[in-house]
Design an enzyme around this catalytic site. Sequence first.
Site, PDB file in Angstrom:
ATOM      1  N   ARG A   1      12.090  26.728 -26.713  1.00 36.83           N
ATOM      2  CA  ARG A   1      11.624  24.715 -26.367  1.00 36.83           C
ATOM      3  C   ARG A   1      12.109  25.145 -25.075  1.00 36.83           C
ATOM      4  O   ARG A   1      12.529  24.299 -24.188  1.00 36.83           O
ATOM      5  CB  ARG A   1      12.945  23.933 -26.818  1.00 36.83           C
ATOM      6  CG  ARG A   1      12.373  23.591 -27.993  1.00 36.83           C
ATOM      7  CD  ARG A   1      11.809  23.209 -28.530  1.00 36.83           C
ATOM      8  NE  ARG A   1      12.262  22.923 -30.132  1.00 36.83           N
ATOM      9  CZ  ARG A   1      11.675  23.077 -31.331  1.00 36.83           C
ATOM     10  NH1 ARG A   1      10.644  24.615 -30.806  1.00 36.83           N
ATOM     11  NH2 ARG A   1      11.469  23.916 -32.525  1.00 36.83           N
TER      12      ARG A   1
ATOM     13  N   SER B   1      14.217  15.257 -30.755  1.00 39.93           N
ATOM     14  CA  SER B   1      16.434  15.369 -31.235  1.00 39.93           C
ATOM     15  C   SER B   1      16.402  14.736 -29.463  1.00 39.93           C
ATOM     16  O   SER B   1      15.438  16.147 -29.127  1.00 39.93           O
ATOM     17  CB  SER B   1      16.084  17.130 -31.836  1.00 39.93           C
ATOM     18  OG  SER B   1      15.843  17.249 -32.822  1.00 39.93           O
TER      19      SER B   1
ATOM     20  N   GLU C   1      17.674  18.378 -24.386  1.00 36.69           N
ATOM     21  CA  GLU C   1      15.740  19.061 -24.560  1.00 36.69           C
ATOM     22  C   GLU C   1      15.218  17.839 -24.361  1.00 36.69           C
ATOM     23  O   GLU C   1      13.943  18.318 -23.724  1.00 36.69           O
ATOM     24  CB  GLU C   1      15.518  19.200 -25.857  1.00 36.69           C
ATOM     25  CG  GLU C   1      14.730  19.004 -26.590  1.00 36.69           C
ATOM     26  CD  GLU C   1      14.399  19.444 -27.883  1.00 36.69           C
ATOM     27  OE1 GLU C   1      14.894  20.109 -29.179  1.00 36.69           O
ATOM     28  OE2 GLU C   1      13.054  19.149 -28.934  1.00 36.69           O
TER      29      GLU C   1
HETATM   30  C1  LIG Z   1       9.708  11.593 -33.712  1.00 36.83           C
HETATM   31  C2  LIG Z   1       9.588  13.014 -33.686  1.00 36.83           C
HETATM   32  C3  LIG Z   1       9.627  13.676 -33.401  1.00 36.83           C
HETATM   33  C4  LIG Z   1       9.721  15.229 -32.871  1.00 36.83           C
HETATM   34  N1  LIG Z   1       9.497  16.008 -33.530  1.00 36.83           N
HETATM   35  C5  LIG Z   1       9.515  17.008 -32.568  1.00 36.83           C
HETATM   36  C6  LIG Z   1       9.403  18.696 -33.648  1.00 36.83           C
HETATM   37  O1  LIG Z   1       9.344  18.878 -34.655  1.00 36.83           O
HETATM   38  N2  LIG Z   1       9.383  19.731 -32.800  1.00 36.83           N
HETATM   39  C7  LIG Z   1       9.463  19.548 -31.233  1.00 36.83           C
HETATM   40  O2  LIG Z   1       9.722  20.828 -30.391  1.00 36.83           O
HETATM   41  N3  LIG Z   1       9.487  18.685 -30.760  1.00 36.83           N
HETATM   42  C8  LIG Z   1       9.351  17.471 -30.884  1.00 36.83           C
HETATM   43  N4  LIG Z   1       9.758  15.738 -30.567  1.00 36.83           N
HETATM   44  C9  LIG Z   1       9.553  16.200 -29.690  1.00 36.83           C
HETATM   45  C10 LIG Z   1       7.962  16.222 -28.629  1.00 36.83           C
HETATM   46  O3  LIG Z   1       7.522  15.415 -29.694  1.00 36.83           O
HETATM   47  C11 LIG Z   1       7.722  16.806 -28.386  1.00 36.83           C
HETATM   48  O4  LIG Z   1       8.345  18.103 -26.930  1.00 36.83           O
HETATM   49  C12 LIG Z   1       6.587  16.734 -27.589  1.00 36.83           C
HETATM   50  O5  LIG Z   1       5.741  18.548 -27.581  1.00 36.83           O
HETATM   51  C13 LIG Z   1       6.524  16.177 -26.293  1.00 36.83           C
HETATM   52  O6  LIG Z   1       4.655  15.831 -25.914  1.00 36.83           O
HETATM   53  P1  LIG Z   1       4.719  14.830 -24.851  1.00 36.83           P
HETATM   54  O7  LIG Z   1       2.819  15.148 -24.550  1.00 36.83           O
HETATM   55  O8  LIG Z   1       4.593  13.415 -25.507  1.00 36.83           O
HETATM   56  O9  LIG Z   1       5.083  15.150 -23.952  1.00 36.83           O
HETATM   57  P2  LIG Z   1       6.267  14.045 -23.097  1.00 36.83           P
HETATM   58  O10 LIG Z   1       7.195  13.691 -23.882  1.00 36.83           O
HETATM   59  O11 LIG Z   1       4.656  13.498 -22.538  1.00 36.83           O
HETATM   60  O12 LIG Z   1       6.789  14.804 -21.330  1.00 36.83           O
HETATM   61  C14 LIG Z   1       7.244  16.312 -22.078  1.00 36.83           C
HETATM   62  C15 LIG Z   1       7.303  16.792 -20.528  1.00 36.83           C
HETATM   63  O13 LIG Z   1       6.389  17.999 -20.457  1.00 36.83           O
HETATM   64  C16 LIG Z   1       5.775  17.195 -19.438  1.00 36.83           C
HETATM   65  N5  LIG Z   1       4.336  17.259 -19.875  1.00 36.83           N
HETATM   66  C17 LIG Z   1       3.230  17.051 -20.885  1.00 36.83           C
HETATM   67  N6  LIG Z   1       2.354  17.295 -19.897  1.00 36.83           N
HETATM   68  C18 LIG Z   1       2.154  18.011 -19.938  1.00 36.83           C
HETATM   69  C19 LIG Z   1       1.375  18.867 -18.876  1.00 36.83           C
HETATM   70  N7  LIG Z   1      -0.457  18.637 -19.505  1.00 36.83           N
HETATM   71  N8  LIG Z   1       0.901  19.901 -18.082  1.00 36.83           N
HETATM   72  C20 LIG Z   1       2.570  20.175 -17.739  1.00 36.83           C
HETATM   73  N9  LIG Z   1       3.967  19.377 -18.403  1.00 36.83           N
HETATM   74  C21 LIG Z   1       3.789  18.316 -18.774  1.00 36.83           C
HETATM   75  C22 LIG Z   1       6.197  15.762 -19.058  1.00 36.83           C
HETATM   76  O14 LIG Z   1       6.410  16.465 -17.603  1.00 36.83           O
HETATM   77  C23 LIG Z   1       8.022  16.241 -19.399  1.00 36.83           C
HETATM   78  O15 LIG Z   1       8.569  17.104 -18.487  1.00 36.83           O
HETATM   79  C24 LIG Z   1       9.852  14.887 -31.779  1.00 36.83           C
HETATM   80  C25 LIG Z   1       9.719  13.793 -30.687  1.00 36.83           C
HETATM   81  C26 LIG Z   1       9.816  12.839 -31.370  1.00 36.83           C
HETATM   82  C27 LIG Z   1       9.096  11.301 -30.708  1.00 36.83           C
END
Ligand SMILES: Cc1cc2nc3c(=O)[nH]c(=O)nc-3n(C[C@H](O)[C@H](O)[C@H](O)COP(=O)(O)OP(=O)(O)OC[C@H]3O[C@@H](n4cnc5c(N)ncnc54)[C@H](O)[C@@H]3O)c2cc1C
Length: 313
Positions: A179, A229, A300
């Site tokens: 992560r 998480s 996380e």
């Molecule tokens: C129901 C549910 C289940 C999940 N299951 C998992 C799982 O199984 N495994 C897992 O690892 N995670 C899981 N997650 C967490 C999450 O989905 C992941 O971490 C996902 O990769 C975040 O992507 P996002 O686009 O929503 O990022 P955001 O939540 O919008 O941002 C997260 C971080 O990434 C940065 N960021 C976003 N886009 C960019 C970009 N283009 N360039 C630079 N930085 C950026 C943001 O600034 C922020 O700091 C889950 C979440 C939910 C709600």
Amino acid sequence: MNSIESAFNLLSEHFHRDVAILQLRELTTWQTGGPAVCVTVTSAAMLADLLGLTAGEGIPWFILGLGSNVLAGDEGCREVIIRLSGAMAETVWHRSGNSWDLKIGGGVHLPSLSGAACSRGASGLTFAIGIPGTVGGAVFMNAGAYGNSIADSLKSVTVLDYEGSASIIPGEECCFAYRSSRFQKERTIITGATMSLESGDPAVLRTEGKRILELRRKKFPLQHPNAGSVFRKPDEGISPGKLIEDAGLKGKTVGGAKVSCKHANFIINTGKATSDDIAELIDIVREAVLATSGILLEEEIRYLGRRELNDVG
Ligand SMILES: Cc1cc2nc3c(=O)[nH]c(=O)nc-3n(C[C@H](O)[C@H](O)[C@H](O)COP(=O)(O)OP(=O)(O)OC[C@H]3O[C@@H](n4cnc5c(N)ncnc54)[C@H](O)[C@@H]3O)c2cc1C
């Protein structure tokens, strides 16, 4: 005029209808958070212009994907929210022999990419079918599940720095770990990635995708807004969910925020939670787990606006 209004006015002069004041609760999966100026960026050139302008004017920014790992402040944030769309959210597929080469925009929806890979018979992304983020967010977090992570198939990542200069970083230089990635320590925007996926049987991949989605439906409290998480797995290797359960916190509430009874490492919004409710519950959980196990859990999730703990923006 407050800082949101002045940033809105300034950015609107340059980017017109791509700028709006939105509520962060509409942009995050916890469905909490107040107002922010948002710019929807549809091309690399527009992004470079925006970063040049924000650097010149001293306007802070935060790049947001699907907001599935973010706790946003109830009062909103002073950072301008940047979201990638249009040409920044497209995938180009190229079949070469027994594998697929992909050029993927940072704004691409990860579950859709995973589903498309299954349908085309490209293996290596099925694990991501239920991870509700963008490719940029997944690379930043090195999102993963079931022993796989986004890093496994990545060849390179394209980023823009805070002044709008682009560079291509080979996968092995991204410092991927559990992560985590080098991007968490840098002020860059992940605009795209390239990937190589082995060919597989579409029917087998689709069946595996359905199995994973079913597994996740059973395990996670998906009927309530959440951010996945909350805590990272600690170095001791024990799952945070087990530590939280052992501390007797399943079902614990603060306002509208609740430690899920289904999966204790999830905090759900039961309907009217504020970000402050969620943050207070996170503090209570961290302290209770420390008291009962001696293990200090680390979040996380990322904070936006409310705390400066792990913000890069
Ligand atoms: C129901 C549910 C289940 C999940 N299951 C998992 C799982 O199984 N495994 C897992 O690892 N995670 C899981 N997650 C967490 C999450 O989905 C992941 O971490 C996902 O990769 C975040 O992507 P996002 O686009 O929503 O990022 P955001 O939540 O919008 O941002 C997260 C971080 O990434 C940065 N960021 C976003 N886009 C960019 C970009 N283009 N360039 C630079 N930085 C950026 C943001 O600034 C922020 O700091 C889950 C979440 C939910 C709600």
